[in-house]
Design a protein around this motif. Structure first.
Motif, PDB file in Angstrom:
ATOM      1  N   GLU A   1     -40.000  35.154  11.221  1.00 21.06           N
ATOM      2  CA  GLU A   1     -39.694  33.720  11.265  1.00 21.06           C
ATOM      3  C   GLU A   1     -39.533  33.235  12.699  1.00 21.06           C
ATOM      4  O   GLU A   1     -39.987  32.131  13.039  1.00 21.06           O
ATOM      5  CB  GLU A   1     -38.421  33.449  10.468  1.00 21.06           C
ATOM      6  N   HIS A   2     -38.903  34.014  13.541  1.00 16.27           N
ATOM      7  CA  HIS A   2     -38.708  33.651  14.942  1.00 16.27           C
ATOM      8  C   HIS A   2     -39.559  34.537  15.848  1.00 16.27           C
ATOM      9  O   HIS A   2     -39.185  34.787  16.997  1.00 16.27           O
ATOM     10  CB  HIS A   2     -37.232  33.780  15.327  1.00 16.27           C
ATOM     11  N   GLY A   3     -40.681  34.983  15.341  1.00 22.66           N
ATOM     12  CA  GLY A   3     -41.552  35.847  16.124  1.00 22.66           C
ATOM     13  C   GLY A   3     -42.437  35.061  17.075  1.00 22.66           C
ATOM     14  O   GLY A   3     -42.329  33.841  17.236  1.00 22.66           O
ATOM     15  N   TYR A   4     -43.332  35.798  17.706  1.00 21.69           N
ATOM     16  CA  TYR A   4     -44.186  35.186  18.730  1.00 21.69           C
ATOM     17  C   TYR A   4     -45.158  34.181  18.123  1.00 21.69           C
ATOM     18  O   TYR A   4     -45.416  33.127  18.703  1.00 21.69           O
ATOM     19  CB  TYR A   4     -44.950  36.294  19.468  1.00 21.69           C
ATOM     20  N   ILE A   5     -45.687  34.460  16.930  1.00 25.33           N
ATOM     21  CA  ILE A   5     -46.683  33.581  16.332  1.00 25.33           C
ATOM     22  C   ILE A   5     -46.069  32.251  15.913  1.00 25.33           C
ATOM     23  O   ILE A   5     -46.719  31.205  15.968  1.00 25.33           O
ATOM     24  CB  ILE A   5     -47.345  34.287  15.134  1.00 25.33           C
ATOM     25  N   ASN A   6     -44.820  32.264  15.502  1.00 24.14           N
ATOM     26  CA  ASN A   6     -44.130  31.041  15.093  1.00 24.14           C
ATOM     27  C   ASN A   6     -43.339  30.403  16.236  1.00 24.14           C
ATOM     28  O   ASN A   6     -42.528  29.506  15.985  1.00 24.14           O
ATOM     29  CB  ASN A   6     -43.177  31.337  13.931  1.00 24.14           C
ATOM     30  N   SER A   7     -43.579  30.808  17.464  1.00 27.89           N
ATOM     31  CA  SER A   7     -42.844  30.258  18.600  1.00 27.89           C
ATOM     32  C   SER A   7     -43.381  28.882  18.976  1.00 27.89           C
ATOM     33  O   SER A   7     -44.467  28.462  18.552  1.00 27.89           O
ATOM     34  CB  SER A   7     -42.929  31.204  19.793  1.00 27.89           C
ATOM     35  N   LEU A   8     -42.624  28.166  19.799  1.00 25.25           N
ATOM     36  CA  LEU A   8     -43.022  26.822  20.219  1.00 25.25           C
ATOM     37  C   LEU A   8     -44.254  26.840  21.123  1.00 25.25           C
ATOM     38  O   LEU A   8     -45.076  25.924  21.086  1.00 25.25           O
ATOM     39  CB  LEU A   8     -41.845  26.147  20.948  1.00 25.25           C
ATOM     40  N   SER A   9     -44.390  27.880  21.930  1.00 28.55           N
ATOM     41  CA  SER A   9     -45.531  27.943  22.838  1.00 28.55           C
ATOM     42  C   SER A   9     -46.839  28.106  22.067  1.00 28.55           C
ATOM     43  O   SER A   9     -47.850  27.473  22.396  1.00 28.55           O
ATOM     44  CB  SER A   9     -45.353  29.119  23.810  1.00 28.55           C
ATOM     45  N   VAL A  10     -46.823  28.917  21.015  1.00 27.02           N
ATOM     46  CA  VAL A  10     -48.031  29.105  20.213  1.00 27.02           C
ATOM     47  C   VAL A  10     -48.359  27.830  19.444  1.00 27.02           C
ATOM     48  O   VAL A  10     -49.519  27.428  19.329  1.00 27.02           O
ATOM     49  CB  VAL A  10     -47.857  30.296  19.255  1.00 27.02           C
ATOM     50  N   LYS A  11     -47.334  27.152  18.919  1.00 31.66           N
ATOM     51  CA  LYS A  11     -47.570  25.899  18.211  1.00 31.66           C
ATOM     52  C   LYS A  11     -48.127  24.828  19.142  1.00 31.66           C
ATOM     53  O   LYS A  11     -49.017  24.050  18.764  1.00 31.66           O
ATOM     54  CB  LYS A  11     -46.271  25.414  17.570  1.00 31.66           C
ATOM     55  N   LYS A  12     -47.630  24.780  20.366  1.00 30.41           N
ATOM     56  CA  LYS A  12     -48.158  23.823  21.336  1.00 30.41           C
ATOM     57  C   LYS A  12     -49.611  24.143  21.676  1.00 30.41           C
ATOM     58  O   LYS A  12     -50.454  23.234  21.766  1.00 30.41           O
ATOM     59  CB  LYS A  12     -47.290  23.851  22.595  1.00 30.41           C
ATOM     60  N   PHE A  13     -49.900  25.423  21.862  1.00 34.14           N
ATOM     61  CA  PHE A  13     -51.281  25.818  22.146  1.00 34.14           C
ATOM     62  C   PHE A  13     -52.200  25.445  20.996  1.00 34.14           C
ATOM     63  O   PHE A  13     -53.309  24.931  21.211  1.00 34.14           O
ATOM     64  CB  PHE A  13     -51.356  27.318  22.409  1.00 34.14           C
ATOM     65  N   TYR A  14     -51.757  25.669  19.756  1.00 32.12           N
ATOM     66  CA  TYR A  14     -52.597  25.356  18.594  1.00 32.12           C
ATOM     67  C   TYR A  14     -52.817  23.849  18.473  1.00 32.12           C
ATOM     68  O   TYR A  14     -53.908  23.394  18.122  1.00 32.12           O
ATOM     69  CB  TYR A  14     -51.939  25.897  17.325  1.00 32.12           C
ATOM     70  N   ARG A  15     -51.797  23.056  18.785  1.00 35.26           N
ATOM     71  CA  ARG A  15     -51.937  21.600  18.741  1.00 35.26           C
ATOM     72  C   ARG A  15     -52.932  21.109  19.793  1.00 35.26           C
ATOM     73  O   ARG A  15     -53.789  20.255  19.517  1.00 35.26           O
ATOM     74  CB  ARG A  15     -50.575  20.955  18.946  1.00 35.26           C
ATOM     75  N   LEU A  16     -52.842  21.635  21.002  1.00 33.05           N
ATOM     76  CA  LEU A  16     -53.795  21.257  22.050  1.00 33.05           C
ATOM     77  C   LEU A  16     -55.208  21.736  21.736  1.00 33.05           C
ATOM     78  O   LEU A  16     -56.188  21.048  22.047  1.00 33.05           O
ATOM     79  CB  LEU A  16     -53.336  21.831  23.394  1.00 33.05           C
ATOM     80  N   TYR A  17     -55.296  22.889  21.099  1.00 27.03           N
ATOM     81  CA  TYR A  17     -56.620  23.401  20.724  1.00 27.03           C
ATOM     82  C   TYR A  17     -57.262  22.524  19.659  1.00 27.03           C
ATOM     83  O   TYR A  17     -58.467  22.223  19.722  1.00 27.03           O
ATOM     84  CB  TYR A  17     -56.480  24.841  20.232  1.00 27.03           C
ATOM     85  N   GLN A  18     -56.475  22.079  18.680  1.00 30.15           N
ATOM     86  CA  GLN A  18     -56.999  21.173  17.666  1.00 30.15           C
ATOM     87  C   GLN A  18     -57.403  19.833  18.273  1.00 30.15           C
ATOM     88  O   GLN A  18     -58.408  19.226  17.875  1.00 30.15           O
ATOM     89  CB  GLN A  18     -55.952  20.963  16.565  1.00 30.15           C
ATOM     90  N   GLU A  19     -56.638  19.376  19.246  1.00 27.96           N
ATOM     91  CA  GLU A  19     -57.005  18.137  19.935  1.00 27.96           C
ATOM     92  C   GLU A  19     -58.315  18.286  20.696  1.00 27.96           C
ATOM     93  O   GLU A  19     -59.149  17.359  20.713  1.00 27.96           O
ATOM     94  CB  GLU A  19     -55.876  17.739  20.893  1.00 27.96           C
ATOM     95  N   LYS A  20     -58.527  19.437  21.297  1.00 21.60           N
ATOM     96  CA  LYS A  20     -59.777  19.687  22.002  1.00 21.60           C
ATOM     97  C   LYS A  20     -60.961  19.688  21.043  1.00 21.60           C
ATOM     98  O   LYS A  20     -62.018  19.096  21.329  1.00 21.60           O
ATOM     99  CB  LYS A  20     -59.683  21.029  22.739  1.00 21.60           C
ATOM    100  N   LEU A  21     -60.807  20.345  19.895  1.00 22.96           N
ATOM    101  CA  LEU A  21     -61.887  20.345  18.911  1.00 22.96           C
ATOM    102  C   LEU A  21     -62.174  18.946  18.398  1.00 22.96           C
ATOM    103  O   LEU A  21     -63.340  18.568  18.189  1.00 22.96           O
ATOM    104  CB  LEU A  21     -61.522  21.275  17.748  1.00 22.96           C
ATOM    105  N   TYR A  22     -61.127  18.156  18.211  1.00 28.21           N
ATOM    106  CA  TYR A  22     -61.321  16.782  17.741  1.00 28.21           C
ATOM    107  C   TYR A  22     -62.078  15.959  18.780  1.00 28.21           C
ATOM    108  O   TYR A  22     -62.962  15.157  18.443  1.00 28.21           O
ATOM    109  CB  TYR A  22     -59.972  16.143  17.432  1.00 28.21           C
ATOM    110  N   ASN A  23     -61.751  16.126  20.056  1.00 22.70           N
ATOM    111  CA  ASN A  23     -62.442  15.374  21.101  1.00 22.70           C
ATOM    112  C   ASN A  23     -63.907  15.780  21.203  1.00 22.70           C
ATOM    113  O   ASN A  23     -64.781  14.935  21.449  1.00 22.70           O
ATOM    114  CB  ASN A  23     -61.752  15.591  22.448  1.00 22.70           C
ATOM    115  N   ILE A  24     -64.193  17.050  20.978  1.00 21.34           N
ATOM    116  CA  ILE A  24     -65.592  17.500  21.003  1.00 21.34           C
ATOM    117  C   ILE A  24     -66.381  16.851  19.871  1.00 21.34           C
ATOM    118  O   ILE A  24     -67.508  16.344  20.078  1.00 21.34           O
ATOM    119  CB  ILE A  24     -65.649  19.029  20.911  1.00 21.34           C
ATOM    120  N   LYS A  25     -65.812  16.814  18.676  1.00 18.54           N
ATOM    121  CA  LYS A  25     -66.495  16.178  17.554  1.00 18.54           C
ATOM    122  C   LYS A  25     -66.622  14.668  17.757  1.00 18.54           C
ATOM    123  O   LYS A  25     -67.642  14.065  17.406  1.00 18.54           O
ATOM    124  CB  LYS A  25     -65.748  16.473  16.259  1.00 18.54           C
TER     125      LYS A  25
END
Length: 258
Positions: free
Chosen positions: A182-206
């Motif tokens: 639950e409080h591991g590396y995958i569920n950390s804030l840094s990974v969530k921020k990276f995933y949000r920015l990555y989704q934003e990048k994919l959206y801008n490409i489309k």
């Protein structure tokens, strides 16, 4: 007494002669077997890694095409096994010649030969996988391939994972379990921020691709007002033609028909 000595001598000579013949027969049979065990007709040692000398100074070498799937499906497993090693030796030779040409600052003739060999080897693997899948489906009802599951990697991105055997089970592998807690590396804030920015990048490409296609359709409508709209819609399925026709960029120095 002389008669006994002569018999002993005669038997000893005959025994030596028979043993010598048997040894020679064994040596010839072993040599014949050694000659039969090889992968090439002529043994060139390390020269198998190089092309024939007549092609060293050539700029264009005539070669055939790659093996097709239809041609490989009619061959037996033994023929495919032999062909695989022939292609493997050919690929090693081509890699050696390419490296040597780069070292000598020369042009490697017909570099597409490597692509043809790799295509043939990939087709052989495809045919072998088809046969293995058919065999396992008939015997066990399964494909026999390694099972694949959808997992989330350490960056929070979904990926395909091919299952394999491990020494430790999941609950004993603390290094793997801590990342997915639950409080591991995958569920950390840094990974969530990276995933949000990555989704934003994919959206801008489309989004940019969608705008680029819309502008291209407007330009085509302006230059070719009589073009077939059905084919244009099939070429750009994500573009709204009705909206593109009403835009000012699609209007030229003529009265539009639509």
């Amino acid at each position: 007494m002389n008669f006994v000595i002569k018999n002993i001598t005669r038997n000893a000579v005959a025994l030596c002669y028979r043993s010598t013949n048997s040894i020679k027969l064994c040596q010839t049979s072993i040599q014949d077997n050694i000659k039969c065990i090889h992968t090439t007709i002529k043994q060139y040692d390390l020269m198998d890694f190089f092309d024939s000398k007549k092609n060293w100074n050539e700029t264009n070498i005539r070669v055939g095409r790659a093996w097709r799937l239809d041609e490989l499906r009619i061959k037996s497993n033994t023929d495919l096994h032999k062909l695989w090693y022939v292609l493997l030796k050919e690929r090693n030779m081509l890699f050696t010649m390419e490296h040597e040409c780069n070292e000598k600052v020369r042009l490697f003739p017909n570099p597409e030969r490597i692509d043809k060999v790799e295509e043939s080897m990939n087709n052989i693997e495809t045919v072998i996988r088809e046969r293995n899948t058919a065999y396992y489906r008939l015997e066990t009802g399964e494909t026999g391939e390694r099972p694949v599951v959808d997992v989330v990697n350490l960056f929070g991105l979904p990926e395909k994972y091919h299952k394999q055997e491990h020494f430790l089970p999941k609950f004993m592998n603390s290094r793997w379990v801590k990342s997915y807690m639950e409080h591991g590396y995958i569920n950390s804030l840094s990974v969530k921020k990276f995933y949000r920015l990555y989704q934003e990048k994919l959206y801008n490409i489309k989004r940019k691709e969608r705008n680029r296609n819309f502008n291209q359709v407007q330009h085509l409508l302006k230059r070719f007002p009589d073009m077939d709209l059905e084919k244009l819609q099939a070429e750009y399925p994500d573009v709204d033609l009705e909206k593109a026709k009403r835009s000012k960029k699609a209007r030229g120095h003529f009265l539009p028909k639509y």
